[in-house]
Each structure stands twice: as C-alpha cells, then as structure tokens.
Design a protein around this motif. Structure first.
Motif, PDB file in Angstrom:
ATOM      1  N   GLN A  85       0.874  -1.175   0.000  1.00 61.12           N
ATOM      2  CA  GLN A  85       0.000   0.000   0.000  1.00 61.12           C
ATOM      3  C   GLN A  85       0.917   1.233   0.000  1.00 61.12           C
ATOM      4  OE1 GLN A  85      -3.635  -0.227   2.469  1.00 61.12           O
ATOM      5  NE2 GLN A  85      -2.864  -2.205   3.192  1.00 61.12           N
ATOM      6  N   TYR A  86       1.456   1.514  -1.192  1.00 61.80           N
ATOM      7  CA  TYR A  86       2.584   2.436  -1.287  1.00 61.80           C
ATOM      8  C   TYR A  86       2.220   3.889  -0.983  1.00 61.80           C
ATOM      9  CZ  TYR A  86       4.730  -1.647  -3.434  1.00 61.80           C
ATOM     10  OH  TYR A  86       5.206  -2.916  -3.669  1.00 61.80           O
ATOM     11  N   LYS A  87       1.047   4.328  -1.358  1.00 60.55           N
ATOM     12  CA  LYS A  87       0.658   5.713  -1.088  1.00 60.55           C
ATOM     13  C   LYS A  87       0.455   5.941   0.410  1.00 60.55           C
ATOM     14  CE  LYS A  87      -1.215   7.069  -5.541  1.00 60.55           C
ATOM     15  NZ  LYS A  87      -0.126   8.043  -5.733  1.00 60.55           N
ATOM     16  N   ILE A  88      -0.173   4.986   1.075  1.00 62.01           N
ATOM     17  CA  ILE A  88      -0.365   5.107   2.527  1.00 62.01           C
ATOM     18  C   ILE A  88       0.989   5.047   3.226  1.00 62.01           C
ATOM     19  CG2 ILE A  88      -1.477   4.101   4.554  1.00 62.01           C
ATOM     20  CD1 ILE A  88      -3.605   2.945   2.705  1.00 62.01           C
ATOM     21  N   SER A  89       1.866   4.195   2.724  1.00 61.57           N
ATOM     22  CA  SER A  89       3.223   4.095   3.273  1.00 61.57           C
ATOM     23  C   SER A  89       3.912   5.461   3.238  1.00 61.57           C
ATOM     24  CB  SER A  89       4.039   3.081   2.465  1.00 61.57           C
ATOM     25  OG  SER A  89       5.419   3.179   2.759  1.00 61.57           O
ATOM     26  N   LEU A  90       3.881   6.102   2.076  1.00 63.30           N
ATOM     27  CA  LEU A  90       4.555   7.393   1.918  1.00 63.30           C
ATOM     28  C   LEU A  90       3.923   8.464   2.808  1.00 63.30           C
ATOM     29  CD1 LEU A  90       6.744   9.023   0.565  1.00 63.30           C
ATOM     30  CD2 LEU A  90       5.196   9.418  -1.357  1.00 63.30           C
ATOM     31  N   LYS A  91       2.612   8.410   2.968  1.00 62.53           N
ATOM     32  CA  LYS A  91       1.931   9.389   3.828  1.00 62.53           C
ATOM     33  C   LYS A  91       2.469   9.319   5.254  1.00 62.53           C
ATOM     34  CE  LYS A  91      -2.680  10.841   5.368  1.00 62.53           C
ATOM     35  NZ  LYS A  91      -4.133  10.541   5.326  1.00 62.53           N
ATOM     36  N   HIS A  92       2.638   8.107   5.779  1.00 62.77           N
ATOM     37  CA  HIS A  92       3.178   7.939   7.137  1.00 62.77           C
ATOM     38  C   HIS A  92       4.626   8.405   7.216  1.00 62.77           C
ATOM     39  CE1 HIS A  92       0.014   5.926   9.436  1.00 62.77           C
ATOM     40  NE2 HIS A  92      -0.329   5.308   8.327  1.00 62.77           N
ATOM     41  N   LEU A  93       5.411   8.043   6.222  1.00 65.20           N
ATOM     42  CA  LEU A  93       6.827   8.409   6.252  1.00 65.20           C
ATOM     43  C   LEU A  93       7.027   9.922   6.104  1.00 65.20           C
ATOM     44  CD1 LEU A  93       8.274   5.434   4.195  1.00 65.20           C
ATOM     45  CD2 LEU A  93       8.637   5.888   6.616  1.00 65.20           C
ATOM     46  N   GLU A  94       6.189  10.568   5.338  1.00 59.76           N
ATOM     47  CA  GLU A  94       6.299  12.028   5.213  1.00 59.76           C
ATOM     48  C   GLU A  94       5.840  12.727   6.493  1.00 59.76           C
ATOM     49  OE1 GLU A  94       4.371  13.005   1.436  1.00 59.76           O
ATOM     50  OE2 GLU A  94       6.380  13.174   0.533  1.00 59.76           O
ATOM     51  N   THR A  95       4.938  12.093   7.236  1.00 56.64           N
ATOM     52  CA  THR A  95       4.597  12.605   8.572  1.00 56.64           C
ATOM     53  C   THR A  95       5.816  12.536   9.480  1.00 56.64           C
ATOM     54  OG1 THR A  95       2.273  11.931   8.352  1.00 56.64           O
ATOM     55  CG2 THR A  95       3.090  12.306  10.581  1.00 56.64           C
ATOM     56  N   SER A  96       6.552  11.435   9.401  1.00 64.25           N
ATOM     57  CA  SER A  96       7.794  11.309  10.167  1.00 64.25           C
ATOM     58  C   SER A  96       8.804  12.364   9.759  1.00 64.25           C
ATOM     59  CB  SER A  96       8.399   9.910   9.975  1.00 64.25           C
ATOM     60  OG  SER A  96       7.630   8.930  10.619  1.00 64.25           O
ATOM     61  N   LEU A  97       8.872  12.660   8.460  1.00 63.64           N
ATOM     62  CA  LEU A  97       9.814  13.659   7.953  1.00 63.64           C
ATOM     63  C   LEU A  97       9.524  15.029   8.564  1.00 63.64           C
ATOM     64  CD1 LEU A  97      12.176  14.185   6.000  1.00 63.64           C
ATOM     65  CD2 LEU A  97      10.474  14.635   4.214  1.00 63.64           C
ATOM     66  N   GLU A  98       8.247  15.337   8.758  1.00 66.87           N
ATOM     67  CA  GLU A  98       7.865  16.614   9.373  1.00 66.87           C
ATOM     68  C   GLU A  98       8.275  16.664  10.843  1.00 66.87           C
ATOM     69  OE1 GLU A  98       3.695  16.970   8.751  1.00 66.87           O
ATOM     70  OE2 GLU A  98       3.851  17.132   6.564  1.00 66.87           O
ATOM     71  N   LEU A  99       8.346  15.500  11.483  1.00 69.43           N
ATOM     72  CA  LEU A  99       8.660  15.449  12.920  1.00 69.43           C
ATOM     73  C   LEU A  99      10.154  15.434  13.209  1.00 69.43           C
ATOM     74  CD1 LEU A  99       6.072  12.690  13.919  1.00 69.43           C
ATOM     75  CD2 LEU A  99       6.066  15.028  14.809  1.00 69.43           C
TER      76      LEU A  99
END
Length: 429
Positions: free
Chosen positions: A165-179
């Motif tokens: 589920q690549y789009k959901i994966s990227l959404k979570h990882l980009e949230t981490s990038l903001e943190l």
C-alpha cells in the motif's frame, strides 16, 4: 504504580476484542475503560478474571530492571537496523516476544512496544500480528512524545510498504519527515529513515526525491563502512536513474554496487544487481545485452521468486522481438518451476507465463485465459498488468472484428490506468 491497564488494553486490541466482550460478566465497560487508561487500579479478583479471559501472563519488574530491559532492546533494535541479520535477531527477540513486562513508566511502555514493532518487521513476523500491534499503538498515540510519534509513523510506513500500500506508506513516512527536526535522533537512525523514505518515494515514482534521500543514506553508510546498506542504496539510486533515462549514471551506480559485492564476497547481491543491469539495457532496447545480464542473474540467484522475475524479464525481451520459439521455451521453464513451488505470493507469474504463451497468437480461443488473468490482477490491485492485458484482449477482439467487445475492453483498460495512477477526475490528467 505499574501500568497493568496499558497491558490489558494492548492485549485486548491485539486479540481484536471489544471492551464490552472483555468486560462482560467481570465489570462494567466504563470501569474497564478507566482501568485501561490508568485512571484506576483493578482489584485482585477483577485483574485475575481479565487476565484469564485474555490469556495474559505478565511480570512485575523494578524500575532498574525496566531501564535495563529497554536499554537491551534498544541495542537489539540498533543492531537489527544496521546489520539486518534476521536469523540472529529473530533468536534474540524470542525472549522479549514471550514475556509481558509491567512497566512503571508509561512512556517506557510505549517506546518498548515501538521497538518491538520495528523488530517484528525486520524479522518477517506474521503481518497480521504486526498489524494488530500497530492498531493497538495507534489507539494509544495521543500520549506519545514526538520521538514516539516518529517511530510509530516510520514503522507504520514500513508495514504499509510491505503490504504494497505504497501511497499510505509514503503518507506515514512524510509525517515522520515533518517530525524529524523536533527532537534528537542519532545519525544512524536518521540515515535508516532516509533509506526507508527513498524506497517509498521510488515505489510512488517520486524519482528525484528517491535519489536525494538515498544519496544522503549512501554517504553515511560509505563513511561508516556499512557496505551492505551502501549496496542497497546504489541499487535504489540506479533504478531511479534508469527510469529517468540517466542510463550512464545508472550503470555506474550498479557497477559500484557490483564491485562492492564482489570485493566483500556478498554473493546474495550478484543476482539482484545483474537483474537491474538487464532492466537497464532492456530500457534501451538492447535486447541481447539485457538477456545476457538476465542469464547472469539466473546463474547467481538461488531464490525462487527471483528466478521467476528474471525468467519473466527474459520472456518480455523475446516478446519484443516476436521470437515465439524462445517465448514458449522460457514460459515452459517458468511453468515447470511453478509446478513444485506455486504459492499465493508467486501465483501472478502463473498468469504471466500462460498469457505470454499465447501473446502473439491472435487466437480468439485464448479469450477466457486473458479474462481470467485480468480478473486476477484486478483483484490483487495490480492495475498495471490488468491494464496491459486488457489492452491486449481489446486488440484481440478488434483483430476478430468484435468491435463492441473491443471498445468495452479498451474502456476497462483506461479505468485500470486511472486506478494505477490514482486518478479520480479527468481534470487530473
């Protein structure tokens, strides 16, 4: 006071049990909710009944032991991320998986389970077990500090990546990038995150971002002599460069990976690198050189799934040349390999090999074969191949002057193309 309520909540969610089911005949649902949120401590009788229903065993530990266990698990977490020795990590992890600790510090309880989450991913723990742990942690995250939020989103991103589920994966990882700038992380952990982020970007076709973050990770791995991870980065960068038609740069990346693997006698990488070099030349329509590298990959690769991918790659090269005899020969090899190794994971290759066996026939008797394969790829959400084979079936109908069927199948192919690119409205084109 220990955090028995958190352990009860964690166990309940991991077992997919509702509060009302756990509380029934023991206490009220509102009372259970207070227990789980550490607002009250249960009586011995209630605690025993809840533990029995959950089949939950636990150990009460001192503050000193708590800190010691967390430190030990952190070192295992670090070792697992840097070295990726799955078998060794899996063995060391057993003693933690089989025990439930009553942490006195609520924050330590969360961090402990977030480390377990990542270790489960690294050791290929059953995906449903990992999903249940993620669900439990998500329901507790309102009390997480920024680092714990980072760990949860990074681990969730990796889990969704494994689940394709690549789009959901990227959404979570980009949230981490903001943190990532809001708290301290060691350089090795930032590097691991950049590596994961680059792979997710690659899966979502964000190629410039892929190269940027994979290069950042590569520089750390090279400087710290972590060569296996450096090879991984060279391969990821090479794939992104190939897709963006930077063929010379891609070849340089692959050859650097190949030299490292050869110098360090890391034979497990030889097949992967040769496969990607084959794809590089396939993109340039250099069929003979592509096939040479694919054959090299077959000779190096001992993994069944890797074999199947490479055989399929060879078939596609011969298909471009319309070399029917070679197509049939390699389809036969692939189907023979599947005879004794057919699993849910590699079943897609059964359809690929069957389709390519008849790909150039233009025979209407193959209509049902195409339909079955299209249905399979639609069901598995592999819209790229559903689109590809729908177009081929539409062409087949057109060849036999079944123009209505052809038009309907072209329409279906277009729908698959939209799904593949997550396009909802025509205006997005």
């Amino acid at each position: 006071m220990n955090n028995i309520g958190l352990l009860i909540k964690m166990s309940r969610i991991q077992q997919n049990m509702k509060q009302v089911s756990l509380a029934k005949g023991i206490c009220s649902t509102s009372y259970l909710s207070k227990i789980e949120n550490n607002q009250t401590f249960p009586s011995e009788d209630v605690l025993q009944l809840l533990s029995d229903r959950l089949n939950l065993d636990y150990e009460d530990i001192s503050t000193e032991q708590e800190i010691e266990f967390l430190s030990e698990l952190y070192l295992l977490y670090k070792e697992a991320i840097i070295d990726r020795n799955k078998d060794d990590i899996k063995e060391k992890l057993l003693s933690y998986k089989e025990r439930n600790f009553l942490f006195k510090d609520e924050s330590n309880f969360y961090t402990y389970n977030l480390y377990l989450f990542r270790l489960y991913l690294i050791t290929d723990t059953d995906i449903d077990t990992v999903k249940n742990l993620m669900n439990a942690l998500e329901q507790m995250q309102e009390k997480f500090d920024p680092r714990q939020q980072f760990l949860l989103n990074t681990n969730s991103g990796l889990l969704f990546y494994v689940d394709q589920q690549y789009k959901i994966s990227l959404k979570h990882l980009e949230t981490s990038l903001e943190l990532i700038s809001t708290f301290h992380l060691d350089e090795w952990e930032i590097t691991d995150f950049y590596n994961a982020l680059s792979i997710s970007y690659l899966s979502n076709n964000h190629l410039l971002n892929t190269i940027e973050y994979s290069t950042k990770a590569l520089n750390f791995y090279k400087d710290n002599l972590i060569f296996k991870r450096a090879i991984d980065c060279y391969i990821v960068i090479g794939i992104a460069q190939t897709i963006t038609s930077k063929y010379k740069s891609a070849e340089e990346s692959y050859l650097l990976a190949k030299k490292l693997a050869k110098d360090l006698k890391l034979q497990e990488y030889e097949g992967i690198i040769a496969q990607n070099l084959g794809f590089l030349y396939a993109q340039q329509n250099n069929h003979s050189k592509a096939i040479d590298y694919y054959i090299e990959s077959l000779n190096s690769n001992k993994n069944t799934d890797g074999y199947l991918l490479t055989i399929f790659s060879i078939i596609k090269e011969y298909s471009k040349q319309k070399n029917t005899n070679k197509i049939l020969e390699w389809c036969g090899k692939g189907l023979s390999l599947l005879d004794s190794n057919l699993t849910d994971k590699n079943f897609s290759y059964f359809h690929h090999f069957k389709i390519y066996s008849v790909f150039h026939n233009n025979n209407l008797k193959d209509e049902d074969l195409f339909k079955a394969s299209i249905d399979f790829f639609e069901h598995t959400k592999d819209f790229r191949h559903a689109n590809k084979y729908a177009i081929k079936l539409a062409d087949l109908y057109s060849h036999h002057r079944k123009y209505k069927n052809s038009s309907l199948m072209y329409q279906k192919a277009l729908e698959y193309q939209f799904s593949q690119k997550s396009i909802t409205f025509l205006e997005e084109l």
